[in-house]
Write a protein that holds these residues in place. Structure first.
Motif, mmCIF file in Angstrom:
data_model
loop_
_atom_site.group_PDB
_atom_site.id
_atom_site.type_symbol
_atom_site.label_atom_id
_atom_site.label_comp_id
_atom_site.label_asym_id
_atom_site.label_seq_id
_atom_site.Cartn_x
_atom_site.Cartn_y
_atom_site.Cartn_z
ATOM 1 N N MET A 89 -18.214 9.254 -5.022
ATOM 2 C CA MET A 89 -17.029 8.795 -5.722
ATOM 3 C C MET A 89 -16.793 9.720 -6.892
ATOM 4 S SD MET A 89 -15.762 6.269 -4.205
ATOM 5 C CE MET A 89 -14.640 5.790 -5.507
ATOM 6 N N VAL B 50 -12.248 -5.436 -0.393
ATOM 7 C CA VAL B 50 -11.469 -4.414 -1.103
ATOM 8 C C VAL B 50 -10.149 -4.246 -0.368
ATOM 9 C CG1 VAL B 50 -11.318 -1.984 -1.758
ATOM 10 C CG2 VAL B 50 -13.476 -3.222 -2.033
ATOM 11 N N THR C 244 -8.134 7.351 -1.511
ATOM 12 C CA THR C 244 -8.935 6.179 -1.842
ATOM 13 C C THR C 244 -9.311 5.383 -0.603
ATOM 14 O OG1 THR C 244 -6.899 4.946 -2.285
ATOM 15 C CG2 THR C 244 -8.004 5.959 -4.162
ATOM 16 N N GLU D 132 -12.351 7.089 0.781
ATOM 17 C CA GLU D 132 -13.489 6.831 -0.097
ATOM 18 C C GLU D 132 -14.067 5.440 0.162
ATOM 19 O OE1 GLU D 132 -15.069 8.737 -2.023
ATOM 20 O OE2 GLU D 132 -13.773 10.432 -2.486
ATOM 21 N N ALA D 133 -13.188 4.451 0.293
ATOM 22 C CA ALA D 133 -13.661 3.079 0.530
ATOM 23 C C ALA D 133 -14.391 2.981 1.865
ATOM 24 C CB ALA D 133 -12.488 2.111 0.497
ATOM 25 N N LEU E 228 -18.445 2.919 0.656
ATOM 26 C CA LEU E 228 -18.866 1.540 0.447
ATOM 27 C C LEU E 228 -19.733 1.088 1.620
ATOM 28 C CD1 LEU E 228 -15.595 -0.118 -0.926
ATOM 29 C CD2 LEU E 228 -17.625 0.613 -2.221
ATOM 30 N N LEU F 114 -12.894 -4.638 4.413
ATOM 31 C CA LEU F 114 -11.754 -3.837 3.980
ATOM 32 C C LEU F 114 -10.455 -4.475 4.455
ATOM 33 C CD1 LEU F 114 -13.136 -0.247 4.681
ATOM 34 C CD2 LEU F 114 -13.365 -1.656 2.610
ATOM 35 N N SER G 130 -8.111 -1.412 -4.347
ATOM 36 C CA SER G 130 -8.764 -0.110 -4.188
ATOM 37 C C SER G 130 -8.415 0.853 -5.314
ATOM 38 C CB SER G 130 -8.373 0.506 -2.834
ATOM 39 O OG SER G 130 -6.955 0.532 -2.673
ATOM 40 N N THR H 281 -12.530 0.599 -9.399
ATOM 41 C CA THR H 281 -13.100 -0.514 -8.638
ATOM 42 C C THR H 281 -14.053 0.006 -7.569
ATOM 43 O OG1 THR H 281 -11.103 -1.835 -8.985
ATOM 44 C CG2 THR H 281 -12.555 -2.515 -7.196
ATOM 45 N N LEU H 282 -13.657 1.067 -6.873
ATOM 46 C CA LEU H 282 -14.516 1.640 -5.833
ATOM 47 C C LEU H 282 -15.799 2.196 -6.429
ATOM 48 C CD1 LEU H 282 -11.866 3.502 -3.611
ATOM 49 C CD2 LEU H 282 -12.751 1.170 -3.379
ATOM 50 N N GLN I 271 -19.446 0.564 -5.606
ATOM 51 C CA GLN I 271 -20.451 1.389 -4.933
ATOM 52 C C GLN I 271 -21.822 1.238 -5.587
ATOM 53 O OE1 GLN I 271 -19.628 5.624 -4.817
ATOM 54 N NE2 GLN I 271 -21.796 6.073 -4.584
#
Length: 412
Positions: A102, A205, A214, A217-218, A222, A228, A381, A385-386, A390
């Motif tokens: 991240m 998320v 993003t 990334e999630a 994660l 999700l 997201s 927050t991510l 994590q």
């Protein structure tokens, strides 16, 4: 005897306001002479109308300039903010998703729907120093260092969607359905989970699919136990859901619903409206459900006004139940029953978009889980927050808490 005498300017010779050539008027006579000449000028044809037109045009131009910029007459200062240049990429380097990590995002990163990644420095590098214009994400115990090591978890892909027998083909797209053998999408598309007896926390998320950076990334950074939730308006939605399931994540679709401040806050053309006709609610719900396959549940996007419409909510829940789909809300619909399975979030973790506040909300989830046995949180997201989620998920094992998918919290 009552005849008006002629003005001196009508008499032979020069007008009385025109001094003889070479003569200099007395200083006291200047104002009168100037006024007389102006008056004589404005008696000429077209001079007065043209002057009036010019004056009007000047007034209009001045008004429009001030109206276009309310601060036009106020003092102003122009400040230039220099964005740091991105480091040049090594053309010979091979992509390594496991080291992507991240990132700390620049201050303009909250343009949430940008299609390009943002620049910044790597949170995984403890020796990295912040550059000008960079927002550093830190959490309690970090001592100014970033999010720590790369994610440490194993993934196993979920069954690719669609699963045979769970799809109804329609003109608008594929709709979920209960299989002939009784298998439901709520069960078939959920992530398998077995409780080990410890307190459980689940995290959803949402808002995924609109921002590719993003969203990726999630999906990748994660843990697969994190559920999700995707926006139905997202382009390439099925591709994102397929990627998420390939990385072990169960997924949901967000159904836009009327908020209390509609139309100032408008969730889009397919919003479920309060007090709408039953056919309209079903039509818009089916539109959202037909955007992709592979989701076990739907969630709400907004809905403060819609949830007050008992008839609309009943239509929503009955249709989800008839299709074998669960409904998990962000806490706005607590106490409302229906759908195939139900759960309501205990906390929205990022109502305040800063790392300390998010971490505190996650700590509240832990406390709820320990006292009640299970807790569910939702978040958007946002980059911060991510990043916080994590690291937080990496700490749960040491705290004696089990990370669970949202489907494990839902009940029939």
């Amino acid at each position: 005897m009552f005849a008006k005498p002629k003005a001196s300017s009508d008499l032979p010779g020069r007008p009385r306001f025109d001094p003889p050539r070479g003569a200099k008027p007395h200083l006291r006579e200047l104002p009168g002479l100037v006024g007389a000449r102006i008056a004589e000028t404005f008696r000429k044809p077209y001079v007065a109308p043209v002057a009036a037109l010019c004056l009007f045009a000047t007034a209009v131009f001045t008004f429009l300039s001030l109206a276009g910029d309310p601060d036009a007459a106020s003092p102003s200062v122009r400040v230039t903010l220099n964005k740091p240049a991105a480091a040049a990429a090594d053309p010979h380097a091979k992509p390594d998703d496991s080291q992507s990590g991240m990132q700390s995002f620049t201050l303009d990163s909250l343009g949430l729907f940008s299609d390009t990644p943002v620049d910044g420095f790597n949170l995984n590098d403890p020796n990295a120093t912040p550059v000008q214009g960079t927002a550093v994400i830190t959490m309690p115990g970090d001592n100014g260092v970033g999010a720590g090591a790369a994610p440490k978890f194993t993934t196993s892909p979920l069954t690719p969607a669609p699963i045979s027998g769970l799809v109804q083909t329609t003109d608008t797209g594929p709709l979920p359905m209960i299989g002939a053998n009784g298998l439901t999408p709520a069960t078939a598309y959920a992530r398998p989970f077995k409780s080990d007896g410890r307190p459980m926390v689940a995290l959803v998320v949402g808002g995924l699919g609109l921002n590719p950076a993003t969203t990726k990334e999630a999906i990748i950074n994660l843990p697969p136990q994190v559920t999700l939730s995707f926006v139905p308006y997202a382009a390439g939605l099925q591709n994102w859901i397929d990627l998420a399931r390939a990385n072990g994540h169960e997924v949901m679709i967000e159904v836009p619903m009327q908020p209390v401040n509609f139309p100032d806050n408008d969730p889009g053309p397919q919003t479920l409206m309060a007090n709408a006709r039953t056919e309209d609610v079903i039509s818009k719900l089916n539109w959202a459900l037909s955007r992709a396959t592979g989701f076990f549940a739907v969630s709400n996007y907004q809905g403060g006004a819609f949830f007050k419409d008992k008839s609309g909510v009943s239509t929503l829940m009955q249709n989800l139940k008839s299709r074998g789909v669960a409904f998990i809300d962000d806490g706005s619909a607590k106490g409302l029953d229906g759908a195939w399975a139900r759960a309501s979030a205990d906390r929205i973790i990022d109502n305040q978009i800063n790392a300390t506040a998010i971490y505190a909300q996650l700590g509240g989830l832990e406390a709820t889980a320990k006292s009640r046995g299970a807790a569910l949180g939702t978040g958007f997201s946002y980059p911060v927050t991510l990043a916080v989620a994590q690291k937080w998920t990496q700490q749960l094992e040491a705290k004696g808490i089990q990370l669970a998918p949202a489907s494990a919290i839902a009940h029939q």
